[in-house]
Design a protein around this motif. Structure first.
Motif, PDB file in Angstrom:
ATOM      1  N   GLY A  57       0.822  -1.197   0.000  1.00 48.98           N
ATOM      2  CA  GLY A  57       0.000   0.000   0.000  1.00 48.98           C
ATOM      3  C   GLY A  57       0.851   1.240   0.000  1.00 48.98           C
ATOM      4  N   THR A  58       0.268   2.319   0.440  1.00 50.15           N
ATOM      5  CA  THR A  58       0.912   3.619   0.406  1.00 50.15           C
ATOM      6  C   THR A  58       1.579   3.923   1.739  1.00 50.15           C
ATOM      7  OG1 THR A  58      -0.787   4.359  -1.125  1.00 50.15           O
ATOM      8  CG2 THR A  58       0.457   6.067   0.001  1.00 50.15           C
ATOM      9  N   PRO A  59       2.831   4.408   1.717  1.00 49.23           N
ATOM     10  CA  PRO A  59       3.450   4.832   2.982  1.00 49.23           C
ATOM     11  C   PRO A  59       2.567   5.894   3.653  1.00 49.23           C
ATOM     12  CG  PRO A  59       5.079   4.786   1.238  1.00 49.23           C
ATOM     13  CD  PRO A  59       3.733   4.586   0.592  1.00 49.23           C
ATOM     14  N   PHE A  60       2.585   5.931   4.958  1.00 51.41           N
ATOM     15  CA  PHE A  60       1.697   6.802   5.712  1.00 51.41           C
ATOM     16  C   PHE A  60       2.498   7.677   6.668  1.00 51.41           C
ATOM     17  CE2 PHE A  60       2.174   2.626   7.488  1.00 51.41           C
ATOM     18  CZ  PHE A  60       2.507   2.851   8.812  1.00 51.41           C
ATOM     19  N   HIS A  61       1.841   8.716   7.157  1.00 49.14           N
ATOM     20  CA  HIS A  61       2.472   9.610   8.124  1.00 49.14           C
ATOM     21  C   HIS A  61       2.428   8.974   9.504  1.00 49.14           C
ATOM     22  CE1 HIS A  61       2.819  12.867   5.261  1.00 49.14           C
ATOM     23  NE2 HIS A  61       1.558  12.641   4.900  1.00 49.14           N
ATOM     24  N   THR A  62       3.455   9.220  10.277  1.00 46.83           N
ATOM     25  CA  THR A  62       3.514   8.702  11.645  1.00 46.83           C
ATOM     26  C   THR A  62       3.436   9.867  12.611  1.00 46.83           C
ATOM     27  OG1 THR A  62       5.923   8.735  11.567  1.00 46.83           O
ATOM     28  CG2 THR A  62       4.841   6.653  11.039  1.00 46.83           C
ATOM     29  N   PRO A  63       2.972   9.655  13.808  1.00 46.67           N
ATOM     30  CA  PRO A  63       2.523   8.387  14.375  1.00 46.67           C
ATOM     31  C   PRO A  63       1.173   7.965  13.811  1.00 46.67           C
ATOM     32  CG  PRO A  63       2.186  10.139  15.966  1.00 46.67           C
ATOM     33  CD  PRO A  63       2.879  10.760  14.780  1.00 46.67           C
ATOM     34  N   ALA A  64       0.946   6.671  13.813  1.00 43.36           N
ATOM     35  CA  ALA A  64      -0.313   6.116  13.308  1.00 43.36           C
ATOM     36  C   ALA A  64      -0.712   4.922  14.171  1.00 43.36           C
ATOM     37  CB  ALA A  64      -0.155   5.674  11.859  1.00 43.36           C
ATOM     38  N   GLU A  65      -1.984   4.842  14.483  1.00 38.42           N
ATOM     39  CA  GLU A  65      -2.508   3.702  15.232  1.00 38.42           C
ATOM     40  C   GLU A  65      -2.754   2.553  14.266  1.00 38.42           C
ATOM     41  OE1 GLU A  65      -3.231   3.383  18.671  1.00 38.42           O
ATOM     42  OE2 GLU A  65      -2.032   5.211  18.762  1.00 38.42           O
ATOM     43  N   ALA A  66      -2.416   1.336  14.713  1.00 38.73           N
ATOM     44  CA  ALA A  66      -2.593   0.155  13.869  1.00 38.73           C
ATOM     45  C   ALA A  66      -3.175  -0.985  14.694  1.00 38.73           C
ATOM     46  CB  ALA A  66      -1.254  -0.266  13.274  1.00 38.73           C
ATOM     47  N   GLU A  67      -4.006  -1.794  14.052  1.00 38.90           N
ATOM     48  CA  GLU A  67      -4.533  -3.011  14.667  1.00 38.90           C
ATOM     49  C   GLU A  67      -3.588  -4.161  14.372  1.00 38.90           C
ATOM     50  OE1 GLU A  67      -8.438  -3.874  13.198  1.00 38.90           O
ATOM     51  OE2 GLU A  67      -9.361  -2.489  14.612  1.00 38.90           O
ATOM     52  N   VAL A  68      -3.365  -5.000  15.372  1.00 40.16           N
ATOM     53  CA  VAL A  68      -2.516  -6.178  15.218  1.00 40.16           C
ATOM     54  C   VAL A  68      -3.408  -7.372  14.933  1.00 40.16           C
ATOM     55  CG1 VAL A  68      -0.809  -7.659  16.326  1.00 40.16           C
ATOM     56  CG2 VAL A  68      -0.867  -5.209  16.859  1.00 40.16           C
ATOM     57  N   HIS A  69      -3.192  -8.015  13.797  1.00 40.40           N
ATOM     58  CA  HIS A  69      -3.988  -9.188  13.430  1.00 40.40           C
ATOM     59  C   HIS A  69      -3.082 -10.413  13.362  1.00 40.40           C
ATOM     60  CE1 HIS A  69      -7.815  -7.224  12.322  1.00 40.40           C
ATOM     61  NE2 HIS A  69      -7.019  -6.169  12.237  1.00 40.40           N
ATOM     62  N   ALA A  70      -3.467 -11.422  14.118  1.00 38.90           N
ATOM     63  CA  ALA A  70      -2.761 -12.700  14.131  1.00 38.90           C
ATOM     64  C   ALA A  70      -3.779 -13.774  14.465  1.00 38.90           C
ATOM     65  CB  ALA A  70      -1.636 -12.690  15.153  1.00 38.90           C
ATOM     66  N   SER A  71      -3.474 -14.996  14.117  1.00 38.59           N
ATOM     67  CA  SER A  71      -4.426 -16.084  14.361  1.00 38.59           C
ATOM     68  C   SER A  71      -4.680 -16.297  15.847  1.00 38.59           C
ATOM     69  CB  SER A  71      -3.933 -17.370  13.710  1.00 38.59           C
ATOM     70  OG  SER A  71      -2.658 -17.703  14.223  1.00 38.59           O
ATOM     71  N   SER A  72      -3.738 -15.909  16.712  1.00 33.83           N
ATOM     72  CA  SER A  72      -3.903 -16.140  18.149  1.00 33.83           C
ATOM     73  C   SER A  72      -4.748 -15.080  18.839  1.00 33.83           C
ATOM     74  CB  SER A  72      -2.527 -16.201  18.826  1.00 33.83           C
ATOM     75  OG  SER A  72      -1.867 -14.951  18.687  1.00 33.83           O
ATOM     76  N   TYR A  73      -5.033 -13.965  18.168  1.00 30.19           N
ATOM     77  CA  TYR A  73      -5.794 -12.884  18.797  1.00 30.19           C
ATOM     78  C   TYR A  73      -7.282 -13.021  18.530  1.00 30.19           C
ATOM     79  CZ  TYR A  73      -1.446 -10.337  19.552  1.00 30.19           C
ATOM     80  OH  TYR A  73      -0.200  -9.960  19.941  1.00 30.19           O
ATOM     81  N   MET A  74      -8.051 -12.713  19.540  1.00 35.43           N
ATOM     82  CA  MET A  74      -9.499 -12.661  19.409  1.00 35.43           C
ATOM     83  C   MET A  74      -9.872 -11.201  19.155  1.00 35.43           C
ATOM     84  SD  MET A  74     -10.285 -15.792  19.808  1.00 35.43           S
ATOM     85  CE  MET A  74     -12.001 -15.926  20.170  1.00 35.43           C
ATOM     86  N   ARG A  75     -11.096 -10.950  18.769  1.00 37.69           N
ATOM     87  CA  ARG A  75     -11.584  -9.583  18.586  1.00 37.69           C
ATOM     88  C   ARG A  75     -11.906  -8.985  19.930  1.00 37.69           C
ATOM     89  NH1 ARG A  75     -10.133  -7.140  14.241  1.00 37.69           N
ATOM     90  NH2 ARG A  75     -10.817  -8.066  12.332  1.00 37.69           N
ATOM     91  N   PRO A  76     -11.758  -7.729  20.178  1.00 39.92           N
ATOM     92  CA  PRO A  76     -11.182  -6.761  19.255  1.00 39.92           C
ATOM     93  C   PRO A  76      -9.669  -6.913  19.180  1.00 39.92           C
ATOM     94  CG  PRO A  76     -11.677  -5.681  21.320  1.00 39.92           C
ATOM     95  CD  PRO A  76     -12.169  -7.103  21.454  1.00 39.92           C
ATOM     96  N   ALA A  77      -9.131  -6.551  18.044  1.00 44.49           N
ATOM     97  CA  ALA A  77      -7.700  -6.656  17.826  1.00 44.49           C
ATOM     98  C   ALA A  77      -6.978  -5.623  18.690  1.00 44.49           C
ATOM     99  CB  ALA A  77      -7.376  -6.421  16.356  1.00 44.49           C
ATOM    100  N   PRO A  78      -5.838  -6.016  19.283  1.00 42.11           N
ATOM    101  CA  PRO A  78      -5.069  -5.036  20.046  1.00 42.11           C
ATOM    102  C   PRO A  78      -4.496  -3.971  19.111  1.00 42.11           C
ATOM    103  CG  PRO A  78      -3.888  -7.124  19.919  1.00 42.11           C
ATOM    104  CD  PRO A  78      -5.225  -7.331  19.275  1.00 42.11           C
ATOM    105  N   THR A  79      -4.250  -2.796  19.644  1.00 39.91           N
ATOM    106  CA  THR A  79      -3.680  -1.728  18.822  1.00 39.91           C
ATOM    107  C   THR A  79      -2.284  -1.380  19.295  1.00 39.91           C
ATOM    108  OG1 THR A  79      -4.646   0.013  20.185  1.00 39.91           O
ATOM    109  CG2 THR A  79      -5.929  -0.708  18.281  1.00 39.91           C
ATOM    110  N   VAL A  80      -1.501  -0.880  18.357  1.00 42.17           N
ATOM    111  CA  VAL A  80      -0.156  -0.382  18.621  1.00 42.17           C
ATOM    112  C   VAL A  80      -0.026   0.979  17.969  1.00 42.17           C
ATOM    113  CG1 VAL A  80       0.922  -2.664  18.806  1.00 42.17           C
ATOM    114  CG2 VAL A  80       0.795  -1.552  16.583  1.00 42.17           C
ATOM    115  N   CYS A  81       0.988   1.699  18.364  1.00 41.76           N
ATOM    116  CA  CYS A  81       1.262   2.988  17.742  1.00 41.76           C
ATOM    117  C   CYS A  81       2.545   2.858  16.927  1.00 41.76           C
ATOM    118  CB  CYS A  81       1.432   4.071  18.801  1.00 41.76           C
ATOM    119  SG  CYS A  81       1.709   5.698  18.074  1.00 41.76           S
TER     120      CYS A  81
END
Length: 120
Positions: A57-81
């Motif tokens: 995709g397109t590079p983005f400006h930081t800081p930016a909030e992001a959701e972490v998606h992995a098979s071990s995580y349940m909803r809601p997805a944890p977020t990182v900065c």
């Protein structure tokens, strides 16, 4: 779009372009999105994490909030900065993360948190 483009991606793009304005509008909107796949990580003494990622995709400006998606995580997805992003034309990027989840995130995929919140 930055990153590796496959023949399938090129065909999909051509199909959307064949739909005229609506296809072009959809492609323009898609260009605003990004996805990071974490390939290597290194925990820093301050608790932040430096990661080598593949950017789609397109590079983005930081800081930016992001959701972490992995098979071990349940909803809601944890977020990182994502505090910092450095990317090149190949799609390889280096990021610095704050608020890392307690579980290892190697192999996880990060998506813009605003997409999960439907804020765009």
């Amino acid at each position: 779009m930055i990153g590796y483009t496959t023949k399938r991606d090129t065909i999909r793009r051509e199909v959307l372009l064949a739909h005229g304005r609506s296809g072009k509008r959809l492609l323009a909107e898609a260009e605003l999105h990004w996805r990071l796949t974490i390939e290597e990580t290194e925990l820093q003494p301050d608790g932040s994490l430096i990661a080598i990622v593949f950017l789609e995709g397109t590079p983005f400006h930081t800081p930016a909030e992001a959701e972490v998606h992995a098979s071990s995580y349940m909803r809601p997805a944890p977020t990182v900065c994502v505090d910092a992003l450095t990317a090149d034309a190949s799609g390889v990027a280096c990021i610095q993360l704050r608020q890392t989840p307690s579980e290892a995130i190697l192999g996880c995929t990060l998506y813009p948190a605003e997409c999960g919140l439907r804020e765009h």
